[in-house]
Design a protein around this motif. Structure first.
Motif, PDB file in Angstrom:
ATOM      1  N   UNK A   3      -4.213 -10.153 109.635  1.00  0.00           N
ATOM      2  CA  UNK A   3      -5.447  -9.555 109.156  1.00  0.00           C
ATOM      3  C   UNK A   3      -5.500  -9.565 107.628  1.00  0.00           C
ATOM      4  N   UNK A   4      -6.694  -9.743 107.059  1.00  0.00           N
ATOM      5  CA  UNK A   4      -6.807  -9.611 105.600  1.00  0.00           C
ATOM      6  C   UNK A   4      -6.365  -8.212 105.181  1.00  0.00           C
ATOM      7  N   UNK A   5      -5.654  -8.136 104.101  1.00  0.00           N
ATOM      8  CA  UNK A   5      -5.177  -6.848 103.615  1.00  0.00           C
ATOM      9  C   UNK A   5      -3.796  -6.485 104.110  1.00  0.00           C
ATOM     10  N   UNK A   6      -3.300  -7.161 105.152  1.00  0.00           N
ATOM     11  CA  UNK A   6      -1.957  -6.855 105.643  1.00  0.00           C
ATOM     12  C   UNK A   6      -0.903  -7.210 104.603  1.00  0.00           C
ATOM     13  N   UNK A   7      -1.120  -8.267 103.828  1.00  0.00           N
ATOM     14  CA  UNK A   7      -0.166  -8.633 102.781  1.00  0.00           C
ATOM     15  C   UNK A   7      -0.035  -7.514 101.758  1.00  0.00           C
ATOM     16  N   UNK A   8      -1.148  -6.930 101.374  1.00  0.00           N
ATOM     17  CA  UNK A   8      -1.130  -5.851 100.389  1.00  0.00           C
ATOM     18  C   UNK A   8      -0.459  -4.618 100.974  1.00  0.00           C
ATOM     19  N   UNK A  11       3.286  -5.244 101.087  1.00  0.00           N
ATOM     20  CA  UNK A  11       3.839  -5.156  99.746  1.00  0.00           C
ATOM     21  C   UNK A  11       3.974  -3.706  99.313  1.00  0.00           C
ATOM     22  N   UNK A  12       2.990  -2.889  99.609  1.00  0.00           N
ATOM     23  CA  UNK A  12       3.058  -1.485  99.210  1.00  0.00           C
ATOM     24  C   UNK A  12       4.185  -0.771  99.939  1.00  0.00           C
ATOM     25  N   UNK A  13       4.444  -1.119 101.189  1.00  0.00           N
ATOM     26  CA  UNK A  13       5.555  -0.513 101.936  1.00  0.00           C
ATOM     27  C   UNK A  13       6.910  -0.885 101.325  1.00  0.00           C
ATOM     28  N   UNK A  14       7.029  -2.105 100.860  1.00  0.00           N
ATOM     29  CA  UNK A  14       8.302  -2.608 100.331  1.00  0.00           C
ATOM     30  C   UNK A  14       8.452  -2.414  98.825  1.00  0.00           C
ATOM     31  N   UNK A  15       7.427  -1.960  98.137  1.00  0.00           N
ATOM     32  CA  UNK A  15       7.432  -1.919  96.675  1.00  0.00           C
ATOM     33  C   UNK A  15       8.627  -1.163  96.094  1.00  0.00           C
ATOM     34  N   UNK A  54      17.410  -4.324 112.136  1.00  0.00           N
ATOM     35  CA  UNK A  54      17.053  -3.756 113.440  1.00  0.00           C
ATOM     36  C   UNK A  54      15.767  -4.371 114.001  1.00  0.00           C
ATOM     37  N   UNK A  55      14.665  -4.266 113.266  1.00  0.00           N
ATOM     38  CA  UNK A  55      13.370  -4.720 113.801  1.00  0.00           C
ATOM     39  C   UNK A  55      13.051  -6.173 113.417  1.00  0.00           C
ATOM     40  N   UNK A  56      13.769  -6.731 112.451  1.00  0.00           N
ATOM     41  CA  UNK A  56      13.562  -8.122 112.065  1.00  0.00           C
ATOM     42  C   UNK A  56      12.444  -8.359 111.073  1.00  0.00           C
ATOM     43  N   UNK A  57      11.711  -7.313 110.697  1.00  0.00           N
ATOM     44  CA  UNK A  57      10.641  -7.491 109.698  1.00  0.00           C
ATOM     45  C   UNK A  57      11.279  -7.900 108.378  1.00  0.00           C
ATOM     46  N   UNK A  58      10.520  -8.631 107.568  1.00  0.00           N
ATOM     47  CA  UNK A  58      11.095  -9.097 106.310  1.00  0.00           C
ATOM     48  C   UNK A  58      10.024  -9.212 105.237  1.00  0.00           C
ATOM     49  N   UNK A  59      10.501  -9.294 104.006  1.00  0.00           N
ATOM     50  CA  UNK A  59       9.678  -9.558 102.845  1.00  0.00           C
ATOM     51  C   UNK A  59      10.391 -10.614 102.036  1.00  0.00           C
ATOM     52  N   UNK A  60       9.663 -11.643 101.602  1.00  0.00           N
ATOM     53  CA  UNK A  60      10.200 -12.662 100.707  1.00  0.00           C
ATOM     54  C   UNK A  60       9.183 -12.881  99.603  1.00  0.00           C
ATOM     55  N   UNK A  61       9.664 -12.991  98.387  1.00  0.00           N
ATOM     56  CA  UNK A  61       8.768 -13.224  97.272  1.00  0.00           C
ATOM     57  C   UNK A  61       9.429 -14.047  96.192  1.00  0.00           C
TER      58      UNK A  61
END
Length: 64
Positions: A3-8, A11-15, A54-61
């Protein structure tokens, strides 16, 4: 991300974790998505990688 906005939102969760990792503190973080999993964090001159064991979610930048 579908969905649009999911990236933002992601990012806010991982900031906070991203800022800690860039400051050299790569251990002891919990996943901001599931709240329970330990994060595997890496950073070098170009990339930041954060993955929940645990859940496998990730952030790469890429750093500018």
């Amino acid at each position: 991300m579908d969905e649009p906005g999911e990236d933002i939102e992601a990012l806010s969760r991982y900031q906070e974790v991203i800022q800690e990792v860039l400051a050299g503190r790569t251990e002891g973080h919990k996943c901001p998505v599931c709240g329970d999993g330990d994060l595997q964090c890496e950073a070098d001159e170009v990339h930041v990688r954060i993955r929940c064991l645990k859940c496998g979610r990730f952030f790469e930048g890429m750093l500018a």
